[in-house]
Design a protein around this motif. Sequence first.
Motif, short mmCIF file in Angstrom:
data_model
loop_
_atom_site.label_atom_id
_atom_site.label_comp_id
_atom_site.label_asym_id
_atom_site.label_seq_id
_atom_site.Cartn_x
_atom_site.Cartn_y
_atom_site.Cartn_z
N UNK A 4 -23.58 3.00 23.63
CA UNK A 4 -23.61 1.78 24.43
C UNK A 4 -24.22 0.70 23.56
N UNK A 5 -23.38 -0.21 23.08
CA UNK A 5 -23.87 -1.26 22.18
C UNK A 5 -23.81 -2.62 22.84
N UNK A 6 -24.88 -3.39 22.65
CA UNK A 6 -24.93 -4.76 23.17
C UNK A 6 -25.46 -5.66 22.05
N UNK A 7 -24.75 -6.75 21.80
CA UNK A 7 -25.15 -7.67 20.74
C UNK A 7 -25.10 -9.11 21.18
N UNK A 8 -25.85 -9.94 20.51
CA UNK A 8 -25.84 -11.38 20.73
C UNK A 8 -25.62 -12.07 19.40
N UNK A 9 -24.59 -12.91 19.33
CA UNK A 9 -24.21 -13.56 18.08
C UNK A 9 -23.96 -15.04 18.33
N UNK A 10 -24.42 -15.86 17.39
CA UNK A 10 -24.10 -17.29 17.42
C UNK A 10 -23.49 -17.64 16.06
N UNK A 11 -22.18 -17.89 16.04
CA UNK A 11 -21.51 -18.11 14.78
C UNK A 11 -21.51 -16.83 13.95
#
Length: 344
Positions: free
Chosen positions: A17-24
Amino acid sequence: MSEHPLILGIETSCDETGVGLVRGCELLGDEVASSVDQHARFGGVVPEVASRAHLEAMIPTVRRTLDSAGVEKDDIDAVAVTAGPGLAGALLVGVSAAKAYAMALGKPLYGVNHLVGHVAVDQLEHGPLPKPAIALLVSGGHTSLLLVNDLATDVVSLGDTVDDAAGEAYDKVARLLELPYPGGPHIDRAARSGSASALRFPRGKWGDGTYDFSFSGLKTAVARHVEEADRSGSPLVLADIAAAFQDSVVDVLTRKAVDACVENGVRTLVISGGVAANSALRALAEQRCAEAGIELRVPRPRLCTDNGAMIAALGSEVVAAGLPPSPLDLGTDTSLPVSMPLAV
């Protein structure tokens, strides 16, 4: 949306179960809850167990990701989720959760391709990907060569495995050698003290003029070697078997990947997927790429295995390309083709 929107990525294609936060191209948060220990006694992933584990881990993993990034749910600009390929039940948990978050937050939803996500994640470490690039994806379920003209809109499959994926072959050979699951790290470790030249195992689809792969015959050759030793009472040198098996795998993978670059006039090779963490694969790829004048890009091991950051990274590319969001009745596709970075 701002120039660089904040993308929440959710990945549940298999047992993580993977959760990520990316900006650009900036990675802000990356949390993974793995159920691998629950599958170890079965020697492989049990889909029902994986689905239940995703259900239990989803909300806590999202919370940890938000906390580690120091952002609130309302800061999210869009939600990206793996729509395929993968295990049906596991995908359904992730897509259902992503729909709930998108609806609750009033944000657009993007169902994206797991395999293309493995390529997109490289941008979080090495910056924008040159166009075009060749990508070699090697994992437990996939072994593919891709021509990446544009991550969001133009990915072409050059070749795929016709039977066992490389990671699957590692797991099956590890079982033959009575090594723990997952087999990749244990074979890699054993091979370091062995001699790859002590045995000669076959190279599947070697020099056949295609970019396809086959590892089933290699697995069978290892099984026959073990059986013959059992019958004759000859000692089995586990390290030599591991080294010779691994040498066959990485030899074929790197040769076909470099050939694909040269024959398509591409100067950048990306290797990703769980098997990309293998030390022998990295070493031989570096050597052969250097000899051919090709830039090699391999994300750090944490980003090679399944994670939410890779889905957020692809989501960021899809949003930047101005593609329309997925409908809220978005379904899952266990065999979503790589030519569809965005599911529809």
